[in-house]
Design an enzyme around this catalytic site. Sequence first.
Site, PDB file in Angstrom:
ATOM      1  N   ASP A 222       0.836  -1.234  -0.077  1.00 58.35           N
ATOM      2  CA  ASP A 222      -0.043   0.237  -0.036  1.00 58.35           C
ATOM      3  C   ASP A 222       0.838   1.137   0.198  1.00 58.35           C
ATOM      4  O   ASP A 222       2.109   1.230   0.559  1.00 58.35           O
ATOM      5  CB  ASP A 222      -0.860  -0.053   1.198  1.00 58.35           C
ATOM      6  CG  ASP A 222      -2.104   0.941   0.948  1.00 58.35           C
ATOM      7  OD1 ASP A 222      -3.257   0.333   1.002  1.00 58.35           O
ATOM      8  OD2 ASP A 222      -1.884   2.076   0.873  1.00 58.35           O
TER       9      ASP A 222
ATOM     10  N   THR B 242     -15.743  -2.305  -9.680  1.00 56.61           N
ATOM     11  CA  THR B 242     -17.000  -1.795  -9.294  1.00 56.61           C
ATOM     12  C   THR B 242     -18.264  -1.756 -10.229  1.00 56.61           C
ATOM     13  O   THR B 242     -17.880  -2.002 -11.539  1.00 56.61           O
ATOM     14  CB  THR B 242     -16.804  -0.200  -8.800  1.00 56.61           C
ATOM     15  OG1 THR B 242     -17.792   0.431  -8.750  1.00 56.61           O
ATOM     16  CG2 THR B 242     -15.898   0.248 -10.360  1.00 56.61           C
ATOM     17  N   ASP B 243     -19.434  -1.829  -9.823  1.00 62.29           N
ATOM     18  CA  ASP B 243     -20.430  -1.709 -10.562  1.00 62.29           C
ATOM     19  C   ASP B 243     -20.526  -0.518 -11.273  1.00 62.29           C
ATOM     20  O   ASP B 243     -21.335  -0.550 -12.092  1.00 62.29           O
ATOM     21  CB  ASP B 243     -21.837  -2.085  -9.673  1.00 62.29           C
ATOM     22  CG  ASP B 243     -22.136  -1.013  -8.579  1.00 62.29           C
ATOM     23  OD1 ASP B 243     -21.193  -0.134  -8.507  1.00 62.29           O
ATOM     24  OD2 ASP B 243     -23.078  -1.102  -7.914  1.00 62.29           O
ATOM     25  N   GLU B 244     -19.803   0.626 -11.037  1.00 61.39           N
ATOM     26  CA  GLU B 244     -20.047   1.817 -11.834  1.00 61.39           C
ATOM     27  C   GLU B 244     -19.551   1.768 -12.972  1.00 61.39           C
ATOM     28  O   GLU B 244     -19.850   2.770 -13.838  1.00 61.39           O
ATOM     29  CB  GLU B 244     -19.190   3.050 -10.831  1.00 61.39           C
ATOM     30  CG  GLU B 244     -19.651   3.095  -9.460  1.00 61.39           C
ATOM     31  CD  GLU B 244     -19.327   4.526  -8.696  1.00 61.39           C
ATOM     32  OE1 GLU B 244     -18.654   5.370  -9.533  1.00 61.39           O
ATOM     33  OE2 GLU B 244     -19.667   4.506  -7.394  1.00 61.39           O
TER      34      GLU B 244
ATOM     35  N   TYR C 144     -13.678   8.329 -12.188  1.00 64.91           N
ATOM     36  CA  TYR C 144     -13.317   7.199 -11.401  1.00 64.91           C
ATOM     37  C   TYR C 144     -13.771   5.961 -12.013  1.00 64.91           C
ATOM     38  O   TYR C 144     -12.948   4.894 -12.327  1.00 64.91           O
ATOM     39  CB  TYR C 144     -14.042   7.206  -9.860  1.00 64.91           C
ATOM     40  CG  TYR C 144     -14.080   5.963  -9.251  1.00 64.91           C
ATOM     41  CD1 TYR C 144     -13.016   5.226  -8.826  1.00 64.91           C
ATOM     42  CD2 TYR C 144     -15.386   5.411  -9.157  1.00 64.91           C
ATOM     43  CE1 TYR C 144     -13.096   4.076  -8.169  1.00 64.91           C
ATOM     44  CE2 TYR C 144     -15.470   4.090  -8.711  1.00 64.91           C
ATOM     45  CZ  TYR C 144     -14.482   3.436  -8.042  1.00 64.91           C
ATOM     46  OH  TYR C 144     -14.391   2.341  -7.227  1.00 64.91           O
ATOM     47  N   SER C 145     -15.171   5.966 -12.475  1.00 64.91           N
ATOM     48  CA  SER C 145     -15.731   4.517 -12.982  1.00 64.91           C
ATOM     49  C   SER C 145     -14.941   4.515 -14.436  1.00 64.91           C
ATOM     50  O   SER C 145     -14.801   3.271 -14.890  1.00 64.91           O
ATOM     51  CB  SER C 145     -17.124   4.832 -13.298  1.00 64.91           C
ATOM     52  OG  SER C 145     -17.674   5.949 -14.033  1.00 64.91           O
TER      53      SER C 145
ATOM     54  N   LYS D  45     -11.575   2.844 -13.467  1.00 65.92           N
ATOM     55  CA  LYS D  45     -12.003   1.382 -13.317  1.00 65.92           C
ATOM     56  C   LYS D  45     -12.180   0.457 -14.397  1.00 65.92           C
ATOM     57  O   LYS D  45     -11.829  -0.444 -14.597  1.00 65.92           O
ATOM     58  CB  LYS D  45     -12.977   1.183 -12.107  1.00 65.92           C
ATOM     59  CG  LYS D  45     -12.535   1.840 -10.890  1.00 65.92           C
ATOM     60  CD  LYS D  45     -11.346   1.184 -10.206  1.00 65.92           C
ATOM     61  CE  LYS D  45     -11.866  -0.179  -9.599  1.00 65.92           C
ATOM     62  NZ  LYS D  45     -10.651  -0.591  -8.920  1.00 65.92           N
TER      63      LYS D  45
ATOM     64  N   ASN E 173     -21.909  -0.676  -3.744  1.00 63.27           N
ATOM     65  CA  ASN E 173     -21.497   0.114  -2.486  1.00 63.27           C
ATOM     66  C   ASN E 173     -21.381  -0.832  -1.240  1.00 63.27           C
ATOM     67  O   ASN E 173     -22.278  -1.515  -0.824  1.00 63.27           O
ATOM     68  CB  ASN E 173     -22.366   1.245  -2.311  1.00 63.27           C
ATOM     69  CG  ASN E 173     -22.264   2.218  -3.095  1.00 63.27           C
ATOM     70  OD1 ASN E 173     -22.846   1.871  -4.647  1.00 63.27           O
ATOM     71  ND2 ASN E 173     -22.106   3.466  -2.863  1.00 63.27           N
ATOM     72  N   ASN E 174     -20.207  -0.828  -0.797  1.00 60.38           N
ATOM     73  CA  ASN E 174     -19.781  -1.371   0.486  1.00 60.38           C
ATOM     74  C   ASN E 174     -20.110  -0.500   1.732  1.00 60.38           C
ATOM     75  O   ASN E 174     -19.879   0.810   1.483  1.00 60.38           O
ATOM     76  CB  ASN E 174     -18.579  -1.909   0.577  1.00 60.38           C
ATOM     77  CG  ASN E 174     -18.223  -3.079  -0.147  1.00 60.38           C
ATOM     78  OD1 ASN E 174     -17.231  -3.837   0.283  1.00 60.38           O
ATOM     79  ND2 ASN E 174     -18.905  -3.157  -1.408  1.00 60.38           N
TER      80      ASN E 174
ATOM     81  N   VAL F  55     -26.931  16.368   1.409  1.00 54.48           N
ATOM     82  CA  VAL F  55     -27.781  15.406   0.429  1.00 54.48           C
ATOM     83  C   VAL F  55     -27.434  15.943  -0.883  1.00 54.48           C
ATOM     84  O   VAL F  55     -27.941  17.103  -1.172  1.00 54.48           O
ATOM     85  CB  VAL F  55     -29.179  15.320   1.015  1.00 54.48           C
ATOM     86  CG1 VAL F  55     -29.897  14.267  -0.210  1.00 54.48           C
ATOM     87  CG2 VAL F  55     -29.214  14.652   2.267  1.00 54.48           C
TER      88      VAL F  55
END
Length: 351
Positions: free
Chosen positions: A35, A132-134, A157-158, A161, A186-187, A213
Site C-alpha cells: 500500500d 466496481t459496478d460503476e 473514477y468509473s 476502473k 456500494n460497501n 444530500v
Amino acid sequence: MEKKILITGGAGFIGSHVVRLFVNKYPQYHIFNLDKLTYAGNLENLRDIEDKPNYSFIRADIQDNDAIMKLFVLHRFDGVIHLAAESHVDRSISNPLEFVMTNVVGTVNLLNAARFIWKGNFEDKRFYHISTDEVYGSLGSIGLFTEETPYEPHSPYSASKASSDHFVRAYHDTYGLPTVISNCSNNYGAYQFPEKLIPLCINNIRFNLTLPVYGKGENIRDWLWVEDHAAAIDLIFHRAPNGETYNIGGNNEWKNIDLIRLLCRIMDRKLERPSGTSEKLIAFVKDRAGHDLRYAIDSSKLQEQLGWKPSVTFEEGLEKTIDWYLSNPEWLAHVTSGEYQKYYEEQYIKR
Ligand code: NAD
Ligand code: DAU
C-alpha cells in the site's frame, strides 16, 4: 508457506477486511499487504493482525513500475488480489489524472510484473482484480446490472476502473494470464473513511454537523456489508475459473434520502436523543456532476456457481456498523484529525 499472496490496497477500507480474513483464515499463506498509504490508507485498520507471522506490510506505489517489478522478482508472489485504487468519485471529479495513474497505469504495472515472473507457467497462479459496478453506468427505474451489461462509465473514477478491467481482460485474452474480475456494489462497514456516505453521516450526526444530500437525494445505491464482500473475494479467489467475471451485490437498494433518514433514526435511538433531532441536520446541496441515478446488482451467477450469499440483513449490518463507529471514537478522531498518518512512522520506522 504454501503460497505467497500479494494484496494491494490492504490498508484501505475493503482491503483491510480482506487482509484480516486471509491472515486469520490461511496461516499456511504468507500475506503481503502492499500500500502507498495515501490519505485513504490507514494501518491502524490492521492493528489486530500486524504482528502475525504470516503477515508483512510493504509501502510502495503501484504507479512506480521499477519498484513493483523488483518486489515481484524478490518475493515471487503466487497470487495477486488487487484492490489498490483511488476510490472516491468526488475526488476523481477534481483530480482525474491521479485516477488514471493509479487505477489504470498502476494496474498495468502489476499485470506486467505478474506476467514477467510467471513466464507462461500459470499453474496455481491467479491475478484477481477488484472492480466496481460503476463501470456499467446508470440504471433507470428498472433492471439490474449483470455480467453481460455493456460498460458505460460516467465519472473519471468509473472510467479509470473500466479501463483497468479492459486491461485485465486483454492480458487474459492476449497472454493467457490467469485473471478473474469481480464488480461490486456500494460497501459499508467498519474502517470506512468518513468521506463516503454512511460513515460521513454517522460522524456528522455525532457532532451535530450538516448532512449534505446531493441533489434531491433520489439516487439509489445497492448496499453490501463489507465482510460479505470479503467472503465473496475469498470464494472467487479460490474457486472461480480463469477469465471469469462475477457481480457482487446486496440486493439491497436504498434511495439516498431514505437511507440518511434511517441513519438519523437509529442514531437518535443510540445517542438517546429525542426522535427527529438528527433529521434536522439534513441539508440539500448542489448535485454531484454526472451523478449516476441508480445502481443495482444481479449476483445470481456468484450465488449459483460458487454458493455465495450475504450473511447479514441490512438492519443487522447497519447496527453492527454504527455500533463499531460509536465504540471506536479514537479511530474516527485519528482519521478526521489526520493523526492516523503518523502510525506508519511510529509502528514501522521508529521501532
Ligand atoms: P479505499 O480508498 O478505502 O482504499 C484504497 C487503498 O489503496 C488505500 O489504502 C490507499 O492507500 C491505496 N492506494 C491508493 N493509491 C495507491 C497506489 N498508487 N499504490 C499503492 N496503494 C495505493 O478504497 P476501498 O473503498 O477499500 O476500495 C478498494 C477497491 O475496491 C478499489 O479498487 C475500489 O475501486 C473497489 N470497490 C470499492 C467499493 C466501495 O464501495 N468502497 C465498491 C466496489 C469496488
Ligand atoms: O458502487 C460502488 C462504488 O460505491 C465504489 O466503486 C466507490 O469506490 C465507492 O466510493 C462508492 O461510490 P459512490 O459514489 O456511490 O459512494 P459515495 O459514498 O460517495 O456516495 C453514495 C451516494 O450518496 C451517491 O449517490 C452520492 C451521495 N452522497 C455522497 C456523499 C459523500 C451524498 O448525497 N452526500 C454526500 O456527502
